[in-house]
Design a protein around this motif. Structure first.
Motif: not given
Length: 156
Positions: A67-68, A5, A16-17, A12-14, A74, A9-10, A64
């Motif tokens: 990220f996807r 990643y 975002g979550g 956006a994912g982290l 991202s 990306s990390l 999220l």
């Protein structure tokens, strides 16, 4: 999905979550729609109301989705989110502790500091992630790497 990643990306994912979950959690503290209405502090620190919770849920959902969608989405999210939260932090510091942005989004000093951290992390993730190169399809009729030559070139 990915072998590794990128920083964006990390982010956006982290982020975002976490924002998505914090937005849901915030409704257990204050579900009041108002200007700013009833404000309560999540974990005794961050001022929220229902509007603020919705902003967190929507911001988290966009993170999220970015990220996807992959590296470039991202990266765009990290920069846009970083810049928006930098503006929000500066605006919050100008207004002062216990005030409301646009009259209905409560902020306090702790919110403003968190917004600065999120902004710097987002901008840093953007800068630390090179854009993903898009590979173009070979031109029509152009030989592909490893492809057999056309029949006419096979010889006698």
């Amino acid at each position: 999905m990915y072998d590794s990643y990128s920083p964006a990306s990390l982010y956006a994912g982290l982020i975002g979550g976490v924002l998505f979950l914090v937005g849901i959690l915030g409704f257990f503290y204050s579900a009041s729609f108002g200007d700013p209405g009833e404000v309560d502090a999540v974990l005794g620190v961050f001022d929220v109301n229902a509007w603020h919770n919705i902003v967190h849920i929507l911001s988290g959902a966009v993170g999220l989705l970015a990220f996807r969608a992959g590296r470039n989405a991202s990266r765009t999210f990290a920069l846009a989110f970083g810049l928006v939260y930098l503006v929000v932090a500066i605006w919050g510091f100008i207004l002062g502790d216990g005030e409301s942005i646009l009259g209905f989004l409560p902020v306090n000093t702790e919110d403003n500091v968190l917004h600065v951290v999120l902004a710097l992390l987002g901008i840093g993730a953007y800068l630390a992630t090179a854009p993903e190169r898009e590979t173009a399809a070979p031109a029509r009729g152009a030989p592909r790497h490893g492809a057999c030559p056309p029949v006419e070139q096979w010889g006698p």
